[in-house]
Design a protein around this motif. Structure first.
Motif, PDB file in Angstrom:
ATOM      1  N   LEU A 100       0.826  -1.211   0.000  1.00 54.54           N
ATOM      2  CA  LEU A 100       0.000   0.000   0.000  1.00 54.54           C
ATOM      3  C   LEU A 100       0.854   1.252   0.000  1.00 54.54           C
ATOM      4  O   LEU A 100       0.519   2.243  -0.637  1.00 54.54           O
ATOM      5  N   MET A 101       1.943   1.234   0.767  1.00 54.24           N
ATOM      6  CA  MET A 101       2.891   2.342   0.812  1.00 54.24           C
ATOM      7  C   MET A 101       4.206   1.835   1.368  1.00 54.24           C
ATOM      8  O   MET A 101       4.254   0.790   2.004  1.00 54.24           O
ATOM      9  N   CYS A 102       5.260   2.594   1.122  1.00 49.68           N
ATOM     10  CA  CYS A 102       6.578   2.196   1.616  1.00 49.68           C
ATOM     11  C   CYS A 102       6.723   2.570   3.088  1.00 49.68           C
ATOM     12  O   CYS A 102       5.904   3.313   3.640  1.00 49.68           O
ATOM     13  N   LYS A 103       7.783   2.069   3.707  1.00 51.97           N
ATOM     14  CA  LYS A 103       8.005   2.322   5.124  1.00 51.97           C
ATOM     15  C   LYS A 103       8.233   3.805   5.405  1.00 51.97           C
ATOM     16  O   LYS A 103       7.850   4.291   6.471  1.00 51.97           O
ATOM     17  N   HIS A 104       8.786   4.541   4.464  1.00 56.03           N
ATOM     18  CA  HIS A 104       9.065   5.958   4.680  1.00 56.03           C
ATOM     19  C   HIS A 104       7.775   6.767   4.729  1.00 56.03           C
ATOM     20  O   HIS A 104       7.584   7.595   5.617  1.00 56.03           O
ATOM     21  N   LYS A 105       6.890   6.517   3.779  1.00 59.21           N
ATOM     22  CA  LYS A 105       5.608   7.241   3.765  1.00 59.21           C
ATOM     23  C   LYS A 105       4.766   6.846   4.975  1.00 59.21           C
ATOM     24  O   LYS A 105       4.148   7.700   5.611  1.00 59.21           O
TER      25      LYS A 105
END
Length: 138
Positions: A100-105
């Motif tokens: 769904l999204m990367c760890k940073h976002k």
């Protein structure tokens, strides 16, 4: 994100905001929901939050973005109002819809919800260079 997942995530973010404001920690239920939606990415994102790696960068012209410190000299940029990150995982997993999204976002969203995101102001020129990827050591 599909509509149902987006709504669920919005509710989880609000729960995180409320829980952390009252208890200064997240409940097992909330951690389980994050783990269910994001798998190991949630653990990685929470680690970034714990280490205070997330900064909200503001510029005089009103630009806002997140700077997530990778190490002492490198960072990734996430746009505040969209699901975009400069990390390789975004290109290889998020765009391909594996995640769904990367760890940073996710770390940016979580740290903001928990009130742990440090705000800094940079000159417009610096923010432009960051967005262009021309200076990865600011």
């Amino acid at each position: 994100m599909t509509s149902i997942i987006g709504e669920t995530f919005t509710e989880i973010v609000e729960t995180i905001r409320t829980e952390y404001e009252k208890e200064k920690k997240l409940s097992e239920g909330t951690l389980s929901m994050l783990s269910f939606l994001f798998d190991f990415t949630a653990v990685q994102a929470l680690d970034l939050v714990d280490h205070r790696c997330v900064m909200l960068v503001n510029s005089p012209s009103g630009r806002e973005l997140y700077k997530i410190q990778k190490n002492a000299t490198e960072f990734h940029i996430c746009l505040k109002n969209s699901n975009y990150c400069t990390c390789p995982s975004f290109s290889f997993h998020v765009l391909k819809k594996d995640q769904l999204m990367c760890k940073h976002k996710l770390a940016a969203v979580l740290s903001t919800a928990m009130g742990l995101c440090k705000e800094v102001q940079y000159a417009d020129e610096t923010v432009t260079l960051m967005l262009a990827g021309e200076n990865n050591s600011l």
